[in-house]
Design a protein around this motif. Structure first.
Motif, mmCIF file in Angstrom:
data_model
loop_
_atom_site.group_PDB
_atom_site.id
_atom_site.type_symbol
_atom_site.label_atom_id
_atom_site.label_comp_id
_atom_site.label_asym_id
_atom_site.label_seq_id
_atom_site.Cartn_x
_atom_site.Cartn_y
_atom_site.Cartn_z
ATOM 1 N N PRO A 1 56.652 47.908 34.708
ATOM 2 C CA PRO A 1 57.627 48.983 34.877
ATOM 3 C C PRO A 1 57.403 49.788 36.159
ATOM 4 N N SER B 1 57.678 52.862 36.478
ATOM 5 C CA SER B 1 56.933 54.083 36.157
ATOM 6 C C SER B 1 55.421 53.847 36.133
ATOM 7 N N ASN C 1 60.212 51.332 28.958
ATOM 8 C CA ASN C 1 59.319 51.117 30.095
ATOM 9 C C ASN C 1 58.066 50.359 29.678
#
Length: 112
Positions: free
Chosen positions: A55, A57, A80
């Motif tokens: 992901p 993030s 995510n």
């Protein structure tokens, strides 16, 4: 006003390339759930979508090496990909009921 990270030209170009390559390789089923993927129509549960393997993030990039093709349902349910400690559903503990000692004469004797 900020723009969507997945709306960037780089992501759109790499996502389209990943879908073309997956279709050319003959990837017809979602590798996670096995449903037949539809490359022609979008916004359906079985539509093919590009997904970040790592992901964004968590430091993942928009490179083609970090993209895989899965169905829309798996992509949206994955989020995510973080598993948050303490938020995971834990299985309930099975309680074993111990048999209470029977009083003599409470139950008839088993047949011989």
């Amino acid at each position: 006003m900020s723009t969507s990270r997945t709306g960037t030209a780089t992501w759109l170009r790499h996502a389209a390339q990943a879908k073309r390559e997956a279709q050319a390789r003959g990837l017809a089923r979602c590798p996670l759930c096995g449903v037949w993927m539809d490359y022609e129509v979008g916004k359906r549960p079985n539509s093919a979508e590009a997904d970040h393997i790592r992901p964004h993030s968590l430091g993942g990039s928009d490179d083609i090496d970090n993209i895989r093709v899965i169905c829309r349902r798996c992509n949206q349910s994955r989020g995510n990909g973080l598993k948050r400690p303490g938020r995971q559903r834990q299985r309930p503990i099975k309680r074993i009921e111990l048999a209470k000692p029977a009083r003599s004469g409470a139950f008839p004797a088993p047949p011989a």
